[in-house]
Design an enzyme around this catalytic site. Sequence first.
Site, PDB file in Angstrom:
ATOM      1  N   ASP A   1      21.518  -3.284  -5.611  1.00 49.22           N
ATOM      2  CA  ASP A   1      21.022  -3.124  -6.979  1.00 49.22           C
ATOM      3  C   ASP A   1      20.219  -1.843  -7.184  1.00 49.22           C
ATOM      4  O   ASP A   1      19.751  -1.579  -8.290  1.00 49.22           O
ATOM      5  CB  ASP A   1      20.146  -4.318  -7.372  1.00 49.22           C
ATOM      6  CG  ASP A   1      20.960  -5.533  -7.789  1.00 49.22           C
ATOM      7  OD1 ASP A   1      22.118  -5.355  -8.204  1.00 49.22           O
ATOM      8  OD2 ASP A   1      20.441  -6.656  -7.700  1.00 49.22           O
TER       9      ASP A   1
ATOM     10  N   ASP B   1      19.053 -15.445  -3.963  1.00 50.76           N
ATOM     11  CA  ASP B   1      18.798 -14.480  -5.027  1.00 50.76           C
ATOM     12  C   ASP B   1      17.847 -15.083  -6.058  1.00 50.76           C
ATOM     13  O   ASP B   1      17.918 -16.272  -6.372  1.00 50.76           O
ATOM     14  CB  ASP B   1      20.125 -14.096  -5.686  1.00 50.76           C
ATOM     15  CG  ASP B   1      20.002 -12.887  -6.590  1.00 50.76           C
ATOM     16  OD1 ASP B   1      19.406 -11.892  -6.162  1.00 50.76           O
ATOM     17  OD2 ASP B   1      20.509 -12.948  -7.721  1.00 50.76           O
TER      18      ASP B   1
ATOM     19  N   GLU C   1      14.990 -13.539  -1.611  1.00 49.54           N
ATOM     20  CA  GLU C   1      14.870 -12.338  -2.450  1.00 49.54           C
ATOM     21  C   GLU C   1      13.646 -12.573  -3.327  1.00 49.54           C
ATOM     22  O   GLU C   1      13.735 -13.177  -4.397  1.00 49.54           O
ATOM     23  CB  GLU C   1      16.146 -12.138  -3.265  1.00 49.54           C
ATOM     24  CG  GLU C   1      16.179 -10.835  -4.053  1.00 49.54           C
ATOM     25  CD  GLU C   1      15.522 -10.949  -5.415  1.00 49.54           C
ATOM     26  OE1 GLU C   1      14.398 -10.428  -5.576  1.00 49.54           O
ATOM     27  OE2 GLU C   1      16.120 -11.557  -6.316  1.00 49.54           O
TER      28      GLU C   1
END
Length: 508
Positions: free
Chosen positions: A403, A304, A350
Site C-alpha cells: 500500500d 488486515d 496490521e
Amino acid sequence: MAAFDRRSGVFCHPTALPGPHGIGSIGAPARSFVETIAAAGQSLWQLCPLGPTVGIHGDSPYQSSSSFALSPLLIDLEALNERGLLTDDALEPDPELDHELTDDRVAYDAVRSFKTSRLRVAFETFEREQPPDLVDGLEQFRAESTWLEEYAHFAALKADFDRQAWLDWPEPIRLRDPDALERSCEQRASDIRYHAFVQYLAAEQWTELRDHAAAHGVEIVGDLPIYVALDSADVWANPDIFELEDHGTPAVVSGVPPGGGGETDGQKWGNPVYDWDRLAETSYEWWVDRFERLFELVDIARLDHFLAFDRYWAIPADAPAHEGEWRDGPGRELFETVADGCDELPLIAEDLGHLTDGVERLRQSIGAPGMRVLQYADWCTEDHRYQPHVYPEDSVAYPATHDTNTVVGWYESVDGEQRDCLHYYLSTDGHEIHWEFLEAAWESDAVFAITPLPDLYGLDGEARFNTPGTADGNWDWRLSTDRLESFPTARLRELTARTDRLDETTSH
C-alpha cells in the site's frame, strides 16, 4: 498464540510473477519464484488475499466475491494442457487479445476473457471424457468444502444476471426463498458444476505449490481482510451475520473517522459490518470456518485492519463518514474461539492507524507481532515509533508495503529536512536507499523482516502495487522474466545470514 523464529521473506502477489497469458499463475511460475527466494535464504512468502476479483472494484484482492474461493485467473493453463484438458492450440491467445496479454502489466479484462474461455473448454473436455481421477477428486472436493456450493451457485447467478450485484437480482433469489433457491440450483446445475470444477483445479494447483514451498523451507503468509465485499457470496449466503435491512441493503457500513485515513472527513468504505452479537450466539461459526479455510491455504495469516477486532467505526449507510460511531469489536473472545482445538494460531496484526491501548493489549494477548514500516518514520524525531532501532521483537519490519510507494519512489519525494535526517540516521548518501532500508529492517530486533519484491531491484514508483483511495492503475504491476533471473540471490542471502535470519532448511 504462536511462537516465531527470527526469519525474513519477500512480498509478491502471484499476479505479479512472470509467465505466459498476461498474469502470474500458481503453477510453474510460482514454483520458480519459491525456488528463487529460497536460494536467497528467505523462508517467508507474503501475498495478498487469493480470492476472485472483479473489474468494477479495479480487481482489488481486498474486494473479492468470496472469502473462501480462489481466483480462477491464477490457474496455470499449461498445467491443464499437461493433464489433457487443453490442447496446445488452446494455449495461444486470440489475435485480438494477444497484444494485451503483456509481461509488464496485467490487463485484467483481457486476461479474464482469455482464461475464462479456456477454463470453459477444459470443463467441456472433463465432462466429455470423465477422467476417473478428476471425477473422484471433484466429488470429494465438493463433499468436503462446505462453502463451495453457495459460492458456485452465486457465481452461476452472477453470470446469468449479467454481472449485476446480488441486490439487483429478482427478490426470491435475492432474499433466498428456499423454493426459489432449489429451482435455481436445478436450472443451473451444469454452471454450478463448472464453477466447482474451476475451484477444484485451483485448489489442486495451490496445494501442489504450497507443498513445493514447504519442501524448500518457505512458509506462506496470507492475508485476511476483516471486512468482505457487499457484492459477495459471503454476504448473499449469510445475511443474518451482517447488519442489513430487510431487503438486503446494509444498515451500517465500514470506514474510518476523521484523521484515521488521512482525510478531513474520514473515509466511508461501504463494506457491511458484522452483527457481532449474532455471531457470538453461533459461537462465531462463520469466522471459525473462514480461519479454517485460510489455514488450508497458508501457514501464517496477516490480519488486515486489526484495530477493528478491538473497536470499529460504524457509519449509518445514508450518512457521511464523520457521522459514524465507535463500537466494540469481538476482542479476544473471537480468537479464543477460533483457536479452540488448534495447536497454535500464527497471526500478524496490521496495527497501523488508530493505535490505542486496547488494540495493543489485544494484539499482545493473542501473540501477534505488529507491523513497523520504515517509510512511516519521522527521521528528525528521536526514537520515533517507526525508526528501526526501536522495533520490538514482537513486530514485523517492512521497508515498504503493497500500500506504500516503493522505497525509491518514496525517497524521491522526501523533503530536505527529512532527507538530511534520514541520511544522518542511516549514515548514507541515499545512493542505494532501497538496500539501506532493507538492511535496517533485517538488522532490527523485529522477529520477521519482509520486503516487497520491487525494492530488491530499486525500482521507482512505476512499480508501486497499490495506491489506497484510487480506483485505477492498481494491482497490475508484474516482474519480468529477465528481472527474476537477475534476482540478488547472493547479496540477500549474505544479509540474511549476517542478521541471523537464515533458516537452514531453505535451499542452498
